[in-house]
Scaffold this active site. Structure first.
Site, mmCIF file in Angstrom:
data_model
loop_
_atom_site.group_PDB
_atom_site.id
_atom_site.type_symbol
_atom_site.label_atom_id
_atom_site.label_comp_id
_atom_site.label_asym_id
_atom_site.label_seq_id
_atom_site.Cartn_x
_atom_site.Cartn_y
_atom_site.Cartn_z
ATOM 1 N N LYS A 22 -76.096 -15.556 -45.840
ATOM 2 C CA LYS A 22 -74.666 -15.903 -45.820
ATOM 3 C C LYS A 22 -74.101 -15.760 -44.411
ATOM 4 O O LYS A 22 -73.436 -16.654 -43.897
ATOM 5 C CB LYS A 22 -73.894 -14.975 -46.774
ATOM 6 N N ARG A 93 -61.984 -13.720 -44.175
ATOM 7 C CA ARG A 93 -61.828 -13.314 -42.766
ATOM 8 C C ARG A 93 -62.741 -14.081 -41.831
ATOM 9 O O ARG A 93 -62.377 -14.406 -40.703
ATOM 10 C CB ARG A 93 -62.205 -11.832 -42.621
ATOM 11 N N PRO A 123 -59.997 -5.362 -36.330
ATOM 12 C CA PRO A 123 -59.215 -6.109 -35.336
ATOM 13 C C PRO A 123 -60.007 -7.297 -34.787
ATOM 14 O O PRO A 123 -61.219 -7.416 -35.024
ATOM 15 C CB PRO A 123 -58.978 -5.070 -34.232
ATOM 16 N N ASP A 125 -59.445 -8.095 -31.365
ATOM 17 C CA ASP A 125 -59.149 -7.990 -29.924
ATOM 18 C C ASP A 125 -60.327 -8.429 -29.052
ATOM 19 O O ASP A 125 -60.132 -9.018 -27.986
ATOM 20 C CB ASP A 125 -58.737 -6.546 -29.591
ATOM 21 N N LEU A 126 -61.547 -8.156 -29.505
ATOM 22 C CA LEU A 126 -62.703 -8.525 -28.672
ATOM 23 C C LEU A 126 -62.918 -10.045 -28.661
ATOM 24 O O LEU A 126 -63.337 -10.610 -27.653
ATOM 25 C CB LEU A 126 -63.972 -7.803 -29.152
ATOM 26 N N ASP A 309 -73.932 -3.188 -44.055
ATOM 27 C CA ASP A 309 -73.878 -3.975 -45.294
ATOM 28 C C ASP A 309 -74.895 -3.508 -46.341
ATOM 29 O O ASP A 309 -74.932 -4.046 -47.451
ATOM 30 C CB ASP A 309 -74.087 -5.468 -44.979
ATOM 31 N N VAL A 331 -70.002 1.874 -38.189
ATOM 32 C CA VAL A 331 -69.458 0.531 -37.949
ATOM 33 C C VAL A 331 -68.060 0.423 -38.577
ATOM 34 O O VAL A 331 -67.108 0.003 -37.909
ATOM 35 C CB VAL A 331 -70.409 -0.562 -38.492
HETATM 36 N N1 EPU Z 1 -64.336 -4.777 -33.817
HETATM 37 C C1 EPU Z 1 -63.321 -4.525 -32.932
HETATM 38 N N2 EPU Z 1 -62.701 -5.598 -32.346
HETATM 39 C C2 EPU Z 1 -63.050 -6.889 -32.614
HETATM 40 C C3 EPU Z 1 -64.097 -7.119 -33.532
HETATM 41 C C4 EPU Z 1 -64.717 -6.051 -34.124
HETATM 42 O O1 EPU Z 1 -62.989 -3.369 -32.655
HETATM 43 O O2 EPU Z 1 -62.450 -7.804 -32.051
HETATM 44 C C5 EPU Z 1 -65.013 -3.638 -34.459
HETATM 45 C C6 EPU Z 1 -64.861 -3.660 -35.986
HETATM 46 O O3 EPU Z 1 -63.670 -3.044 -36.392
HETATM 47 C C7 EPU Z 1 -66.085 -2.916 -36.431
HETATM 48 C C8 EPU Z 1 -67.131 -3.311 -35.382
HETATM 49 O O4 EPU Z 1 -66.405 -3.785 -34.267
HETATM 50 O O5 EPU Z 1 -65.863 -1.541 -36.323
HETATM 51 C C9 EPU Z 1 -68.102 -4.388 -35.840
HETATM 52 O O6 EPU Z 1 -67.399 -5.495 -36.365
HETATM 53 P P1 EPU Z 1 -67.948 -6.981 -36.229
HETATM 54 O O7 EPU Z 1 -66.991 -7.774 -35.424
HETATM 55 O O8 EPU Z 1 -69.362 -6.957 -35.772
HETATM 56 O O9 EPU Z 1 -67.868 -7.487 -37.722
HETATM 57 P P2 EPU Z 1 -67.681 -8.986 -38.165
HETATM 58 O O10 EPU Z 1 -68.337 -9.839 -37.178
HETATM 59 O O11 EPU Z 1 -66.255 -9.245 -38.485
HETATM 60 C C10 EPU Z 1 -69.885 -9.224 -39.537
HETATM 61 C C11 EPU Z 1 -70.277 -9.490 -40.959
HETATM 62 C C12 EPU Z 1 -69.958 -8.289 -41.824
HETATM 63 C C13 EPU Z 1 -70.696 -7.075 -41.264
HETATM 64 C C14 EPU Z 1 -70.330 -6.872 -39.787
HETATM 65 C C15 EPU Z 1 -71.100 -5.757 -39.131
HETATM 66 C C16 EPU Z 1 -70.055 -11.866 -41.220
HETATM 67 C C17 EPU Z 1 -69.369 -13.000 -41.863
HETATM 68 N N3 EPU Z 1 -69.581 -10.652 -41.469
HETATM 69 O O12 EPU Z 1 -68.468 -9.016 -39.538
HETATM 70 O O13 EPU Z 1 -70.461 -8.584 -43.131
HETATM 71 O O14 EPU Z 1 -70.383 -5.930 -41.996
HETATM 72 O O15 EPU Z 1 -70.583 -8.088 -39.048
HETATM 73 O O16 EPU Z 1 -72.465 -5.995 -39.178
HETATM 74 O O17 EPU Z 1 -71.018 -12.054 -40.497
HETATM 75 C C18 EPU Z 1 -70.546 -8.543 -45.472
HETATM 76 O O18 EPU Z 1 -71.370 -9.465 -45.434
HETATM 77 O O19 EPU Z 1 -70.310 -7.912 -46.531
HETATM 78 C C19 EPU Z 1 -69.822 -8.160 -44.263
HETATM 79 C C20 EPU Z 1 -68.699 -7.439 -44.279
#
Ligand code: EPU
Length: 423
Positions: A22, A93, A123, A125-126, A309, A331
């Site tokens: 996914k 999201r 967030p 922000d990144l 996950d 995380v």
């Molecule tokens: N973070 C920030 N700022 C940002 C982005 C992220 O501080 O701009 C922080 C988040 O708050 C978190 C960490 O960085 O603490 C990691 O977040 P990440 O951005 O990597 O998460 P994501 O890309 O939004 C994806 C998966 C999630 C999975 C996370 C971590 C997808 C669609 N989603 O989310 O999957 O948990 O990476 O591996 O790829 C799931 O499938 O159930 C799911 C939640």
């Protein structure tokens, strides 16, 4: 609303075929916005998250068609639409990942700012920092973020106080492929899903190197062309079924996978006493004579660390282990809602900040429980497989977001499980 009823205690046996990932498929689908020509994708799972993104892409001018053999054919036919409205983005999201592609290919991208999330503070922000560093002018108005201006490329440090960002890396790397210059992304996420996206983009004519490392180098190209691509197998679905196999001490082979994407999970299961045979494309759990597992600690981390996950599913496993285990969530430090539901089944779990301390017990007992998010529901199903009596997992729509026919796959290997539809 559907429910899943599972009667625990049965030994399982057989082969489970794992679906496509996914989290690899979602950003690849978003990347189609940037491609001129037809993209044919194999191994895209049939999930509600995928359907939701396809609906969003359709409104952004992407035509898609699922062939009889399951292949998904897509083409961006109208490249003038630049807005992804709130009503669409709030359903998922991950759809925020259309911002980079819209900006890079259409000159401007306007996407609703994602709201709160049950697994904790998330967030963006990144994402913003990264897109700005390669030339985006970012404006925030009325709950929307707009990226505009030429995509120039540049040096991006994509870290912050947290670890790496998976979808943030996806957003920046996608936009950078169509930049006028070169981009260096330092502190990039190296998850297999990010690697798959980069390989897909290269198959469309992008020039990305450093794939699988923390530094991605992207040389901008004028256009991306169509291609055929096979999405990688879902390492989280594979890990979920392995937790189920180990919990029930069953002879189950998890097939059609990439074991090299899940060494950390294999390592932790083996440390807990599981006997795993590892092949090129499969992992088999060999039942042990005593059938017990030992408590081990885990800390969730960005790849190649233990995936967040799979934290809930591993916690369900540890609930019946011999000894005490500490699960630390680095995380999403608040991602523990499932712990209270597991306690309803008799698990002994207490929270200490970003950690959960699990005192293993010999027996869990079935009860009605509530799914709060996708992976929490999967953890409850794993617990239900070993709990005495009947467990009923409510709000199953969460699980359908990320698991293809989970109850059918479990029935196939002998679980006493059914979906109960209401209304
Ligand atoms: N973070 C920030 N700022 C940002 C982005 C992220 O501080 O701009 C922080 C988040 O708050 C978190 C960490 O960085 O603490 C990691 O977040 P990440 O951005 O990597 O998460 P994501 O890309 O939004 C994806 C998966 C999630 C999975 C996370 C971590 C997808 C669609 N989603 O989310 O999957 O948990 O990476 O591996 O790829 C799931 O499938 O159930 C799911 C939640």
């Amino acid at each position: 609303m559907d429910r899943i009823r599972v009667k625990g205690g049965r030994e399982l046996g057989g082969v489970v075929q794992i679906s496509g990932s996914k989290n690899a498929a979602l950003p690849i689908l978003a990347a189609v916005l940037m491609v001129d020509g037809v993209v044919r994708l194999k191994n895209v799972p049939r999930l509600t998250d995928i359907d939701n993104l396809l609906r969003i892409l359709q409104l952004l001018g992407v035509r898609s068609h699922r062939a009889a053999n399951g292949d998904l054919e897509l083409e961006a036919v109208d490249k003038t639409i630049r807005d992804a409205p709130y009503d669409l983005v709030r359903t998922m999201r991950a759809s925020f990942v259309v911002l980079g592609p819209l900006w890079a290919r259409r000159g401007t991208g306007r996407v609703s700012y994602p709201g709160g999330c049950v697994i904790g503070h998330r967030p963006v922000d990144l994402h913003i920092k990264g897109l700005r560093a390669i030339g985006a002018r970012i404006d925030q108005n009325d709950g929307y973020l707009t990226a505009s201006g030429p995509v120039r490329g540049g040096v991006v440090y994509l870290g912050g106080h947290q670890g790496c960002t998976v979808l943030g890396t996806a957003n920046v790397v996608m936009a950078a492929t169509l930049a006028k210059g070169k981009t260096w992304i330092e502190h990039a996420a190296m998850e297999p899903e990010v690697q798959d996206l980069c390989h897909f983009l290269n198959a469309c004519g992008a020039k990305i190197s450093g794939i699988g490392s923390h530094c991605l180098v992207v040389e901008g190209v004028d256009r991306l062309h169509g291609c055929e691509w096979t999405v990688i197998p879902d390492r989280i679905e594979a890990g979920t079924f392995l937790c189920g196999a180990v919990a029930t001490n069953s002879n189950v082979t998890v097939a059609g996978i990439r074991p090299d994407h899940m060494w950390c999970v294999i390592d932790r299961l083996q440390a807990a006493g599981a006997q795993l045979e590892v092949g090129d494309t499969w992992v088999r759990n060999v039942p042990t004579r005593h059938g017990r597992i030992t408590s081990v600690d885990i800390t969730t981390l960005p790849y190649p660390g233990f995936p967040t996950d799979l934290q809930a599913q591993f916690m369900a496993l540890m609930a019946r282990a011999d000894g005490v285990s500490v699960i630390t969530e680095k995380v999403y430090p608040e991602r523990f809602i499932h712990a209270s539901e597991l306690v309803r089944l008799g698990a002994r779990i207490r929270r200490e900040g970003p950690s959960a301390i699990i005192e293993g017990t010999e027996q869990l007992t079935g009860a009605p429980v509530m799914a709060s998010d996708l992976r929490a529901s999967a953890g409850l199903v794993v617990a239900g497989l070993v709990a005495r009596g009947q467990t009923e997992v409510r709000r199953v729509y969460h699980i359908d977001r990320g698991y293809e026919r989970i109850e059918q796959k479990l029935q196939h290997i002998g679980a006493d499980i059914e979906r109960v539809s209401e209304g």
